[in-house]
Design a protein around this motif. Structure first.
Motif, PDB file in Angstrom:
ATOM      1  N   VAL A 110       5.599   7.341   2.293  1.00  0.00           N
ATOM      2  CA  VAL A 110       5.441   6.045   2.960  1.00  0.00           C
ATOM      3  C   VAL A 110       3.962   5.661   3.010  1.00  0.00           C
ATOM      4  O   VAL A 110       3.600   4.507   2.740  1.00  0.00           O
ATOM      5  CB  VAL A 110       6.057   6.084   4.376  1.00  0.00           C
ATOM      6  N   ASN A 111       3.119   6.613   3.337  1.00  0.00           N
ATOM      7  CA  ASN A 111       1.684   6.343   3.407  1.00  0.00           C
ATOM      8  C   ASN A 111       1.125   5.945   2.044  1.00  0.00           C
ATOM      9  O   ASN A 111       0.283   5.050   1.949  1.00  0.00           O
ATOM     10  CB  ASN A 111       0.943   7.558   3.955  1.00  0.00           C
ATOM     11  N   ALA A 112       1.588   6.589   0.990  1.00  0.00           N
ATOM     12  CA  ALA A 112       1.133   6.232  -0.355  1.00  0.00           C
ATOM     13  C   ALA A 112       1.564   4.806  -0.700  1.00  0.00           C
ATOM     14  O   ALA A 112       0.775   4.030  -1.254  1.00  0.00           O
ATOM     15  CB  ALA A 112       1.686   7.224  -1.375  1.00  0.00           C
ATOM     16  N   ALA A 113       2.798   4.459  -0.355  1.00  0.00           N
ATOM     17  CA  ALA A 113       3.293   3.104  -0.626  1.00  0.00           C
ATOM     18  C   ALA A 113       2.521   2.072   0.194  1.00  0.00           C
ATOM     19  O   ALA A 113       2.173   0.998  -0.310  1.00  0.00           O
ATOM     20  CB  ALA A 113       4.792   3.016  -0.324  1.00  0.00           C
ATOM     21  N   LEU A 114       2.239   2.394   1.437  1.00  0.00           N
ATOM     22  CA  LEU A 114       1.486   1.489   2.297  1.00  0.00           C
ATOM     23  C   LEU A 114       0.067   1.301   1.772  1.00  0.00           C
ATOM     24  O   LEU A 114      -0.454   0.180   1.723  1.00  0.00           O
ATOM     25  CB  LEU A 114       1.469   2.021   3.728  1.00  0.00           C
TER      26      LEU A 114
ATOM     27  N   GLU B  20       6.910  15.145   4.112  1.00  0.00           N
ATOM     28  CA  GLU B  20       6.928  14.647   2.738  1.00  0.00           C
ATOM     29  C   GLU B  20       7.246  13.154   2.698  1.00  0.00           C
ATOM     30  O   GLU B  20       6.612  12.386   1.971  1.00  0.00           O
ATOM     31  CB  GLU B  20       7.958  15.410   1.910  1.00  0.00           C
ATOM     32  N   LYS B  21       8.246  12.743   3.488  1.00  0.00           N
ATOM     33  CA  LYS B  21       8.618  11.327   3.525  1.00  0.00           C
ATOM     34  C   LYS B  21       7.474  10.471   4.060  1.00  0.00           C
ATOM     35  O   LYS B  21       7.201   9.387   3.535  1.00  0.00           O
ATOM     36  CB  LYS B  21       9.872  11.119   4.380  1.00  0.00           C
ATOM     37  N   LEU B  22       6.815  10.959   5.103  1.00  0.00           N
ATOM     38  CA  LEU B  22       5.673  10.231   5.642  1.00  0.00           C
ATOM     39  C   LEU B  22       4.561  10.102   4.605  1.00  0.00           C
ATOM     40  O   LEU B  22       3.930   9.054   4.500  1.00  0.00           O
ATOM     41  CB  LEU B  22       5.133  10.931   6.885  1.00  0.00           C
ATOM     42  N   ALA B  23       4.339  11.138   3.834  1.00  0.00           N
ATOM     43  CA  ALA B  23       3.320  11.070   2.782  1.00  0.00           C
ATOM     44  C   ALA B  23       3.683  10.014   1.744  1.00  0.00           C
ATOM     45  O   ALA B  23       2.817   9.262   1.276  1.00  0.00           O
ATOM     46  CB  ALA B  23       3.149  12.440   2.122  1.00  0.00           C
TER      47      ALA B  23
ATOM     48  N   SER C 287      -0.393   6.388  10.753  1.00  0.00           N
ATOM     49  CA  SER C 287       0.699   7.064  10.053  1.00  0.00           C
ATOM     50  C   SER C 287       0.209   8.330   9.364  1.00  0.00           C
ATOM     51  O   SER C 287       0.906   9.351   9.353  1.00  0.00           O
ATOM     52  CB  SER C 287       1.325   6.105   9.035  1.00  0.00           C
ATOM     53  N   GLU C 288      -0.985   8.288   8.805  1.00  0.00           N
ATOM     54  CA  GLU C 288      -1.554   9.480   8.182  1.00  0.00           C
ATOM     55  C   GLU C 288      -1.817  10.570   9.221  1.00  0.00           C
ATOM     56  O   GLU C 288      -1.617  11.748   8.948  1.00  0.00           O
ATOM     57  CB  GLU C 288      -2.835   9.125   7.425  1.00  0.00           C
ATOM     58  N   GLN C 289      -2.234  10.159  10.423  1.00  0.00           N
ATOM     59  CA  GLN C 289      -2.457  11.132  11.492  1.00  0.00           C
ATOM     60  C   GLN C 289      -1.137  11.769  11.914  1.00  0.00           C
ATOM     61  O   GLN C 289      -1.052  12.979  12.104  1.00  0.00           O
ATOM     62  CB  GLN C 289      -3.145  10.477  12.696  1.00  0.00           C
ATOM     63  N   VAL C 290      -0.088  10.941  12.039  1.00  0.00           N
ATOM     64  CA  VAL C 290       1.234  11.464  12.388  1.00  0.00           C
ATOM     65  C   VAL C 290       1.721  12.424  11.307  1.00  0.00           C
ATOM     66  O   VAL C 290       2.247  13.501  11.606  1.00  0.00           O
ATOM     67  CB  VAL C 290       2.251  10.318  12.598  1.00  0.00           C
ATOM     68  N   ALA C 291       1.519  12.051  10.051  1.00  0.00           N
ATOM     69  CA  ALA C 291       1.939  12.918   8.946  1.00  0.00           C
ATOM     70  C   ALA C 291       1.215  14.262   9.021  1.00  0.00           C
ATOM     71  O   ALA C 291       1.826  15.321   8.814  1.00  0.00           O
ATOM     72  CB  ALA C 291       1.667  12.242   7.604  1.00  0.00           C
ATOM     73  N   ALA C 292      -0.065  14.227   9.326  1.00  0.00           N
ATOM     74  CA  ALA C 292      -0.835  15.479   9.444  1.00  0.00           C
ATOM     75  C   ALA C 292      -0.320  16.313  10.617  1.00  0.00           C
ATOM     76  O   ALA C 292      -0.189  17.543  10.505  1.00  0.00           O
ATOM     77  CB  ALA C 292      -2.323  15.170   9.615  1.00  0.00           C
ATOM     78  N   ASP C 293      -0.003  15.649  11.727  1.00  0.00           N
ATOM     79  CA  ASP C 293       0.527  16.363  12.894  1.00  0.00           C
ATOM     80  C   ASP C 293       1.888  16.989  12.585  1.00  0.00           C
ATOM     81  O   ASP C 293       2.153  18.140  12.963  1.00  0.00           O
ATOM     82  CB  ASP C 293       0.662  15.416  14.098  1.00  0.00           C
TER      83      ASP C 293
ATOM     84  N   THR D  23     -10.197  -2.379   8.392  1.00  0.00           N
ATOM     85  CA  THR D  23     -10.229  -3.173   9.616  1.00  0.00           C
ATOM     86  C   THR D  23      -8.965  -3.995   9.843  1.00  0.00           C
ATOM     87  O   THR D  23      -8.806  -4.559  10.919  1.00  0.00           O
ATOM     88  CB  THR D  23     -11.438  -4.130   9.604  1.00  0.00           C
ATOM     89  N   THR D  24      -8.092  -4.069   8.870  1.00  0.00           N
ATOM     90  CA  THR D  24      -6.878  -4.864   9.040  1.00  0.00           C
ATOM     91  C   THR D  24      -5.832  -4.070   9.818  1.00  0.00           C
ATOM     92  O   THR D  24      -5.923  -2.852   9.964  1.00  0.00           O
ATOM     93  CB  THR D  24      -6.280  -5.281   7.688  1.00  0.00           C
ATOM     94  N   SER D  25      -4.822  -4.787  10.302  1.00  0.00           N
ATOM     95  CA  SER D  25      -3.763  -4.101  11.043  1.00  0.00           C
ATOM     96  C   SER D  25      -3.027  -3.118  10.132  1.00  0.00           C
ATOM     97  O   SER D  25      -2.597  -2.051  10.586  1.00  0.00           O
ATOM     98  CB  SER D  25      -2.793  -5.108  11.659  1.00  0.00           C
ATOM     99  N   LEU D  26      -2.876  -3.455   8.854  1.00  0.00           N
ATOM    100  CA  LEU D  26      -2.231  -2.517   7.919  1.00  0.00           C
ATOM    101  C   LEU D  26      -3.073  -1.263   7.735  1.00  0.00           C
ATOM    102  O   LEU D  26      -2.535  -0.157   7.653  1.00  0.00           O
ATOM    103  CB  LEU D  26      -1.984  -3.179   6.564  1.00  0.00           C
ATOM    104  N   ASP D  27      -4.369  -1.421   7.667  1.00  0.00           N
ATOM    105  CA  ASP D  27      -5.256  -0.258   7.543  1.00  0.00           C
ATOM    106  C   ASP D  27      -5.155   0.634   8.777  1.00  0.00           C
ATOM    107  O   ASP D  27      -5.093   1.856   8.669  1.00  0.00           O
ATOM    108  CB  ASP D  27      -6.713  -0.693   7.350  1.00  0.00           C
ATOM    109  N   ARG D  28      -5.118   0.003   9.953  1.00  0.00           N
ATOM    110  CA  ARG D  28      -4.999   0.790  11.185  1.00  0.00           C
ATOM    111  C   ARG D  28      -3.639   1.476  11.253  1.00  0.00           C
ATOM    112  O   ARG D  28      -3.536   2.625  11.678  1.00  0.00           O
ATOM    113  CB  ARG D  28      -5.227  -0.107  12.407  1.00  0.00           C
ATOM    114  N   THR D  29      -2.596   0.774  10.810  1.00  0.00           N
ATOM    115  CA  THR D  29      -1.259   1.367  10.783  1.00  0.00           C
ATOM    116  C   THR D  29      -1.227   2.554   9.834  1.00  0.00           C
ATOM    117  O   THR D  29      -0.664   3.599  10.155  1.00  0.00           O
ATOM    118  CB  THR D  29      -0.210   0.316  10.364  1.00  0.00           C
ATOM    119  N   LEU D  30      -1.835   2.404   8.676  1.00  0.00           N
ATOM    120  CA  LEU D  30      -1.891   3.505   7.710  1.00  0.00           C
ATOM    121  C   LEU D  30      -2.636   4.698   8.300  1.00  0.00           C
ATOM    122  O   LEU D  30      -2.188   5.840   8.176  1.00  0.00           O
ATOM    123  CB  LEU D  30      -2.554   3.048   6.412  1.00  0.00           C
TER     124      LEU D  30
END
Length: 118
Positions: free
Chosen positions: A80-84, A75-78, A22-28, A12-19
């Motif tokens: 970043v998502n792991a770090a986030l 790969e880079k997005l993945a 970002s995960e959706q963008v990475a999948a796309d 529910t946090t803004s970081l969770d929504r951002t993640l």
């Protein structure tokens, strides 16, 4: 207790929504990379070598280059998502520790006040 910050549930946090975004963008991006790889392979295999000249050859090469860039971006997005995700977990842990400390502080204050009024 009054005045204590509430912990937001995970997701529910803004970081969770951002993640999540970002995960959706990475999948796309990954899906686009995979699709472009298929197109590139089909073009290379289906077009006779004598046709793969000039602009057609350049288009095939360009398609391969774009596919590689997309794959690297995915790969880079993945990463970043792991770090986030790791940062979110750390923040949740720190917040929980802070809240425990605040609760203990309140208990100690109450105990001290109770002893002082005796």
């Amino acid at each position: 207790m009054a005045g204590q910050p509430q912990i937001s549930p995970r997701g529910t946090t803004s970081l969770d929504r951002t993640l999540a975004k970002s995960e959706q963008v990475a999948a796309d991006v990954k899906r686009a990379s995979d699709n472009l790889a298929v197109v590139s392979t089909v073009l290379e295999q289906e077009l006779p070598e004598e046709v793969q000249v000039g602009e057609v050859a350049q288009a095939i090469e360009h398609t391969s280059q774009i596919e590689e860039k997309l794959a690297k971006s995915a790969e880079k997005l993945a990463e970043v998502n792991a770090a986030l995700s790791e940062e979110i977990e750390k923040r949740l842990e720190v917040t929980a520790e802070r809240d425990e400390s605040l609760a203990l502080t309140e208990k100690l204050k109450a105990k001290i006040l109770a002893q002082g009024s005796d």
